[in-house]
Design a protein around this motif. Structure first.
Motif: not given
Ligand code: SF4
Length: 329
Positions: A15-17, A23-24, A45-46, A296-297
C-alpha cells in the motif's frame, strides 16, 4: 557504473500510504533527506524534501546538513551529490538507474578524442552537460546544466574552441542561442530523441491554441515547432508565470507533468507522444526507463538497509573541482 547483482524477484505490491508512513519514520530515524528529480513518479516527488532539475538538486545536495541523502534519480546525479557533499551517506534506490545520454560518452573514448584534438594542435576547452559520469566530468573544464549552459558558454574565451559533450541536440541548440560554434559529441537521450514531429503536429491540430513547451535535449525538428524551449525548472517557472488557462503540449519526460500541475493547476498539460509502433499504437517512449526504476518500495528499502550506497572513487577529487567551480561559484 558499479556492477550489482540484479534481483529478479517481482516486487510485492504494498500500500503506497503505508510505504509513505514507513519512509517518514525511517527518514527521522536515519536523519535523512530525499531528493527527487522531476522525472521520477509523482508519488516519490510528493514524499521528497526537495524536488527539482539536476542543477537545483545538486545545489540542494551540497547544502544539506542531514547525515543521509536518498537520491531518487539516476546514477550520475547521486554521484554528483556525493562529490559535492562527501561527508554524507548518499543512497541511490536502484544502482541500475543509469542514463542513455551519460553512457553515450564513455571516459576512455572521450580521453582518446581529446588526445587526438591536442595532437592536431587544437586549443580547446571541454564543456560537459551534467548528464555524464563522474569519470567523464573529471576530464572536463566546465559542467553545465540546461539551466546554466548558456551563461557559462557565453563567458568562455573567444580564442578557444569548445568541445561539448555528450548531447548533440542540446549542443546544437546552444550553438544557435550563443552564436559559438562547437565540436559536438554525437550523443543523445533515448527519451528526448524519439519524439515524433508528425505526432506533435497532429496534437497541435487537435488542440487549437495550444502552446508547445520543449526540453532542449529534443532534436531541432521538435524545437522548431516549439513556442518555449527550456530545462525542467525553467518550464515550471514559465507555466506558473501565465495566469490565463492554457493548453500545453509537453515535449519532455512524461513525469514532468506532475510538477507542472502542482506549480500551475489552472492549465491543461498533454504529453507529446513518441513514435507510432508497428501496431499503430503510440509507444510509452516518453517515460525514462532509468528514472522509472525508482519506486516507493526501493526508497523505503534503501533507507532501511543503508544501501545501495555511492562510495568515493579516486577520480571524484578532480570531478569535485570542476563541479564546484561550475555549479556553486
Ligand atoms: S531522460 Fe534521458 S537524459 Fe534524463 S536520465 Fe533518462 S536517459 Fe538520461
Amino acid at each position: 557504473m558499479p556492477l550489482t547483482v540484479l534481483d529478479t524477484r517481482p516486487e510485492v505490491h504494498e500500500d503506497p500510504l503505508d510505504l509513505m508512513d514507513e519512509i517518514d519514520e525511517l527518514k527521522r530515524e536515519k536523519d535523512a533527506v530525499i531528493l527527487a528529480h522531476y522525472y521520477v513518479d509523482g508519488e516519490i516527488q510528493d514524499i521528497a524534501d526537495f524536488t527539482g532539475d539536476s542543477l537545483k538538486l545538486a545545489r540542494d545536495a551540497a547544502a544539506t546538513t542531514s547525515a543521509t541523502i536518498v537520491f531518487a534519480g539516476v546514477h550520475f546525479m547521486a554521484e554528483s551529490a556525493k562529490i559535492l557533499n562527501p561527508a554524507k551517506t548518499v543512497l541511490l534506490p536502484d544502482l541500475e538507474a543509469g542514463c542513455s545520454l551519460a553512457e553515450s560518452c564513455p571516459p576512455d573514448k572521450l580521453a582518446a578524442f581529446q588526445e587526438e584534438l591536442r595532437t592536431a594542435g587544437r586549443d580547446f576547452v571541454t564543456v560537459a552537460y551534467i548528464n555524464t559520469s563522474a569519470a567523464v566530468k573529471s576530464l572536463c573544464d566546465w559542467i553545465v546544466t540546461s539551466g546554466n549552459a548558456r551563461e557559462i558558454i557565453e563567458r568562455l574565451p573567444q580564442d578557444k574552441e569548445i568541445l561539448f559533450v555528450p548531447d548533440q541536440h542540446l549542443g546544437r541548440y546552444l550553438e544557435e542561442v550563443t552564436g559559438r560554434k562547437m565540436i559536438l559529441w554525437p550523443g543523445a537521450c533515448m527519451v528526448h530523441e524519439i519524439f515524433s514531429v508528425q505526432d506533435l503536429l497532429r496534437a497541435k491540430r487537435n488542440n487549437p491554441g495550444s502552446v508547445v513547451i520543449a526540453h532542449p535535449e529534443c532534436p531541432r525538428s521538435i524545437l522548431e515547432h516549439s513556442e518555449f524551449i527550456g530545462g525542467t525548472e525553467k518550464m515550471r517557472k514559465y507555466v506558473a508565470s501565465l495566469g490565463e488557462p492554457t493548453t500545453f503540449l509537453v515535449a519532455t519526460e512524461a513525469a514532468m507533468i506532475h510538477p507542472l500541475k502542482k506549480a500551475a493547476p489552472q492549465h491543461e498539460y498533454i504529453p507529446v507522444p513518441g513514435i507510432m509502433t508497428s501496431s499503430g499504437e503510440t509507444c510509452a517512449c516518453n517515460r525514462c526507463p532509468h528514472m522509472a526504476r525508482n519506486t516507493l518500495q526501493k526508497v523505503r528499502d534503501c533507507l532501511k538497509h543503508g544501501r545501495p550506497e555511492i562510495r568515493w572513487q579516486p577520480f571524484f577529487d578532480k570531478a569535485r573541482d570542476v563541479l564546484r567551480r561550475s555549479l556553486l561559484e
